[in-house]
Design a protein around this motif. Structure first.
Motif, mmCIF file in Angstrom:
data_model
loop_
_atom_site.group_PDB
_atom_site.id
_atom_site.type_symbol
_atom_site.label_atom_id
_atom_site.label_comp_id
_atom_site.label_asym_id
_atom_site.label_seq_id
_atom_site.Cartn_x
_atom_site.Cartn_y
_atom_site.Cartn_z
ATOM 1 N N GLN A 28 14.469 -3.296 -4.161
ATOM 2 C CA GLN A 28 14.018 -2.010 -3.634
ATOM 3 C C GLN A 28 12.651 -2.159 -2.982
ATOM 4 O OE1 GLN A 28 14.433 1.360 -6.311
ATOM 5 N NE2 GLN A 28 15.842 0.206 -7.609
ATOM 6 N N SER A 29 12.437 -1.404 -1.938
ATOM 7 C CA SER A 29 11.136 -1.399 -1.278
ATOM 8 C C SER A 29 10.379 -0.139 -1.691
ATOM 9 C CB SER A 29 11.300 -1.429 0.247
ATOM 10 O OG SER A 29 10.042 -1.328 0.868
ATOM 11 N N TYR A 30 9.162 -0.340 -2.140
ATOM 12 C CA TYR A 30 8.368 0.789 -2.608
ATOM 13 C C TYR A 30 7.262 1.165 -1.614
ATOM 14 C CZ TYR A 30 10.705 0.289 -7.065
ATOM 15 O OH TYR A 30 11.659 0.232 -8.049
ATOM 16 N N ALA A 31 7.183 0.433 -0.515
ATOM 17 C CA ALA A 31 6.158 0.718 0.478
ATOM 18 C C ALA A 31 6.746 1.522 1.630
ATOM 19 C CB ALA A 31 5.559 -0.586 0.994
ATOM 20 N N TYR A 32 5.970 2.445 2.156
ATOM 21 C CA TYR A 32 6.393 3.249 3.298
ATOM 22 C C TYR A 32 5.158 3.522 4.156
ATOM 23 C CZ TYR A 32 4.375 7.052 0.509
ATOM 24 O OH TYR A 32 3.521 7.840 -0.234
ATOM 25 N N ASN A 33 5.357 4.065 5.323
ATOM 26 C CA ASN A 33 4.234 4.321 6.227
ATOM 27 C C ASN A 33 4.319 5.752 6.751
ATOM 28 O OD1 ASN A 33 2.142 4.236 8.045
ATOM 29 N ND2 ASN A 33 2.708 2.243 8.894
ATOM 30 N N ASP A 34 3.422 6.600 6.301
ATOM 31 C CA ASP A 34 3.432 8.012 6.697
ATOM 32 C C ASP A 34 1.999 8.483 6.972
ATOM 33 O OD1 ASP A 34 3.846 10.653 7.146
ATOM 34 O OD2 ASP A 34 4.702 11.114 5.177
ATOM 35 N N PRO A 35 1.550 8.386 8.228
ATOM 36 C CA PRO A 35 0.187 8.798 8.575
ATOM 37 C C PRO A 35 -0.057 10.293 8.371
ATOM 38 C CG PRO A 35 1.157 7.442 10.307
ATOM 39 C CD PRO A 35 2.258 7.822 9.382
ATOM 40 N N GLU A 36 1.019 11.091 8.338
ATOM 41 C CA GLU A 36 0.862 12.535 8.212
ATOM 42 C C GLU A 36 0.762 13.003 6.761
ATOM 43 O OE1 GLU A 36 0.436 14.287 10.946
ATOM 44 O OE2 GLU A 36 0.708 12.440 12.101
ATOM 45 N N ALA A 37 1.029 12.122 5.826
ATOM 46 C CA ALA A 37 1.010 12.501 4.406
ATOM 47 C C ALA A 37 -0.416 12.779 3.930
ATOM 48 C CB ALA A 37 1.624 11.392 3.567
ATOM 49 N N GLU A 38 -0.536 13.574 2.875
ATOM 50 C CA GLU A 38 -1.839 13.842 2.276
ATOM 51 C C GLU A 38 -2.438 12.539 1.743
ATOM 52 O OE1 GLU A 38 -1.644 16.815 -0.714
ATOM 53 O OE2 GLU A 38 -0.912 18.386 0.636
ATOM 54 N N PHE A 39 -3.737 12.534 1.590
ATOM 55 C CA PHE A 39 -4.438 11.353 1.103
ATOM 56 C C PHE A 39 -3.827 10.892 -0.214
ATOM 57 C CE2 PHE A 39 -7.833 9.241 -1.302
ATOM 58 C CZ PHE A 39 -8.226 8.268 -0.385
ATOM 59 N N ASP A 40 -3.403 9.630 -0.263
ATOM 60 C CA ASP A 40 -2.759 9.063 -1.442
ATOM 61 C C ASP A 40 -3.754 8.153 -2.156
ATOM 62 O OD1 ASP A 40 -1.099 8.064 -3.356
ATOM 63 O OD2 ASP A 40 0.161 6.899 -1.998
ATOM 64 N N THR A 41 -4.242 8.605 -3.287
ATOM 65 C CA THR A 41 -5.283 7.875 -4.003
ATOM 66 C C THR A 41 -4.804 6.513 -4.479
ATOM 67 O OG1 THR A 41 -6.133 9.993 -4.773
ATOM 68 C CG2 THR A 41 -7.022 8.038 -5.821
ATOM 69 N N LEU A 42 -3.558 6.444 -4.976
ATOM 70 C CA LEU A 42 -3.055 5.164 -5.454
ATOM 71 C C LEU A 42 -2.965 4.147 -4.320
ATOM 72 C CD1 LEU A 42 -1.806 3.302 -7.588
ATOM 73 C CD2 LEU A 42 0.424 4.285 -7.028
ATOM 74 N N SER A 43 -2.411 4.546 -3.177
ATOM 75 C CA SER A 43 -2.295 3.628 -2.042
ATOM 76 C C SER A 43 -3.671 3.144 -1.594
ATOM 77 C CB SER A 43 -1.581 4.322 -0.876
ATOM 78 O OG SER A 43 -0.280 4.711 -1.242
ATOM 79 N N TYR A 44 -4.614 4.074 -1.547
ATOM 80 C CA TYR A 44 -5.966 3.697 -1.130
ATOM 81 C C TYR A 44 -6.599 2.760 -2.163
ATOM 82 C CZ TYR A 44 -10.605 4.083 0.963
ATOM 83 O OH TYR A 44 -11.805 3.793 1.561
ATOM 84 N N ALA A 45 -6.378 3.042 -3.448
ATOM 85 C CA ALA A 45 -6.956 2.213 -4.509
ATOM 86 C C ALA A 45 -6.393 0.791 -4.472
ATOM 87 C CB ALA A 45 -6.693 2.843 -5.878
ATOM 88 N N VAL A 46 -5.076 0.671 -4.250
ATOM 89 C CA VAL A 46 -4.465 -0.656 -4.161
ATOM 90 C C VAL A 46 -5.021 -1.414 -2.959
ATOM 91 C CG1 VAL A 46 -2.308 -1.918 -3.795
ATOM 92 C CG2 VAL A 46 -2.357 0.014 -5.376
ATOM 93 N N GLY A 47 -5.117 -0.739 -1.814
ATOM 94 C CA GLY A 47 -5.678 -1.371 -0.629
ATOM 95 C C GLY A 47 -7.146 -1.726 -0.795
ATOM 96 N N MET A 48 -7.879 -0.862 -1.475
ATOM 97 C CA MET A 48 -9.299 -1.112 -1.746
ATOM 98 C C MET A 48 -9.446 -2.333 -2.645
ATOM 99 S SD MET A 48 -11.894 1.570 -3.616
ATOM 100 C CE MET A 48 -13.538 1.112 -4.202
ATOM 101 N N ASN A 49 -8.613 -2.414 -3.657
ATOM 102 C CA ASN A 49 -8.649 -3.533 -4.595
ATOM 103 C C ASN A 49 -8.387 -4.863 -3.888
ATOM 104 O OD1 ASN A 49 -8.778 -4.466 -7.378
ATOM 105 N ND2 ASN A 49 -6.590 -4.876 -7.180
ATOM 106 N N LEU A 50 -7.344 -4.904 -3.069
ATOM 107 C CA LEU A 50 -7.007 -6.115 -2.338
ATOM 108 C C LEU A 50 -8.025 -6.404 -1.237
ATOM 109 C CD1 LEU A 50 -3.138 -5.582 -1.982
ATOM 110 C CD2 LEU A 50 -4.327 -7.010 -3.648
ATOM 111 N N GLY A 51 -8.443 -5.348 -0.540
ATOM 112 C CA GLY A 51 -9.378 -5.526 0.568
ATOM 113 C C GLY A 51 -10.740 -6.024 0.128
#
Length: 394
Positions: A28-51
């Motif tokens: 299963q794929s758990y990643a998606y791309n939706d620029p119109e969605a509300e700010f997603d804290t988990l997605s940002y946190a994961v990206g922040m952690n890796l970045g």
């Protein structure tokens, strides 16, 4: 100085199963791309952690983020996972870590603590062999596999936004000024997801998978306490079976998560040791005597890794111990087990908390053992307790 909750990007890879059907859960794929969605804290946190890992470790050496994001997007959107490619990709990162990253970080650390006024030049981190683009691309594929393996539900729009923000960070002291959430929020979000939400989700996922296993025509089951093991005897072996914890077993095995991720195998352990042997054989910096001595130890280590011999009780997976009692020496068994009979609520390496697993075990030999009685304790002599004297008041 604030500490960051970095998640280790594990080298967890699913590999060929040698023709055996393990009935893995559908990918299963758990990643998606939706620029119109509300700010997603988990997605940002994961990206922040890796970045931040990339920025603080590679940033000043000239790392760029675009090739990483391109590789990440390509990998996460694959309809099928190329595990041979990911294996080779991990080898590149391991070699880069040994040959470039480790010397670079050691020199950087020494430069921070040196009292010399003359600034010493750090060793090159990137060169023609390990170019910025090559390592960034390798990291992108590896990070995407990490997202896949940890079942992280992320919106790539906010994950990449966090990575872009992280690349502006020059030191840990200014992280909160550059990012849209604080390091404290990062810690809380990551701990909440990986400590609470993910274990609950993988628990339900595993139970559903085992329900499917129970309906397979070639699978049998038996109860172990309040739990159930599902198994398939591939070869019953001889009449010599392990029956108690004191029997000694020689075995080979491979273990997968319910998602098809290889988390451990005796063959892989042995292969890793043999890589060390090949590296040592090519090493011209040590004497022949020293090389021969080390090679002998590594050869012995490889044999033990390929076919361990231990008391049955020392096999760390309770479900596997019970399953091996179903076959004899020379036998093989495949066993599917719930987390309660595997690695429990904590998980192990690539095994997520509460995740069900499947193992294929070859029982090469069995030597009956005898319980060594504990020495009897000598009875304690009774101690006479003297009554305290009571003073008589006149």
């Amino acid at each position: 100085m604030k500490k960051l909750l970095f998640v280790f990007v594990a080298a967890a890879l699913a590999v060929s199963c040698g023709g055996r059907d393990y009935y893995f859960a559908e990918a299963q794929s758990y990643a998606y791309n939706d620029p119109e969605a509300e700010f997603d804290t988990l997605s940002y946190a994961v990206g922040m952690n890796l970045g931040l890992n990339v920025s603080l470790n590679y940033g000043e050496a000239g790392m760029t983020i675009e090739p990483l994001k391109e590789a990440f997007t390509a990998e996460i959107n694959k309809s099928t996972v190329d595990h041979d490619f990911l294996d080779a990709n991990r080898e590149v990162l391991n070699a880069f870590s040994d040959e470039r990253m480790r010397p670079y970080m050691m020199a950087k650390r020494m430069a921070m603590f040196t009292k010399d006024t003359v600034k010493k030049e750090l060793p090159a981190l990137f060169d023609e062999e390990y170019s910025v683009e090559r390592i960034a691309t390798a990291l992108g594929h590896d990070m995407a596999q990490y997202i896949r393996n940890t079942m992280s539900k992320v919106n790539l729009h906010y994950l990449f936004q966090a990575m872009d923000d992280a690349m502006k960070v020059e030191s840990q002291a200014v992280i909160d000024d550059c990012m849209q959430i604080s390091t404290m929020q990062l810690r809380d979000v990551m701990q909440s997801y990986y400590g609470k939400e993910l274990p609950a989700e993988i628990n339900n996922f595993s139970k559903e998978w085992l329900r499917g296993i129970s309906k397979k025509g070639d699978v049998e089951m038996f109860a172990v306490g309040a739990d159930t093991l599902y198994y398939r005897v591939e070869n019953p072996g001889s009449e010599l079976r392990p029956t108690n914890d004191y029997d000694t077993i020689s075995f080979r095995y491979e273990g997968y998560t319910c998602r098809g991720v290889l988390f451990e195998s005796t063959a892989k352990r042995a292969a890793d040791v043999r890589k060390q042997i090949a590296k040592l054989q090519a090493d011209t910096t040590i004497s022949e005597d020293k090389r021969a001595e080390r090679l002998a130890k590594l050869e012995e280590q490889a044999l033990k890794a390929e076919q361990p011999t231990i008391p049955l009780s020392q096999f760390r997976v309770p479900g596997a111990i019970e399953a091996m009692k179903k076959i004899g020496a020379g036998g093989e068994i495949t066993v599917w087990m719930p987390a309660e009979l595997a690695y429990g609520a904590r998980g192990n390496r690539a095994v997520l908390p509460n995740e069900a697993i499947v193992m294929h075990i070859e029982l090469k030999d069995v030597k009956p053992g005898v319980e060594i009685p504990k020495p009897a304790m000598k009875p304690l002599k009774p101690v006479e307790v003297k009554k305290p004297k009571v003073m008589q008041l006149k």
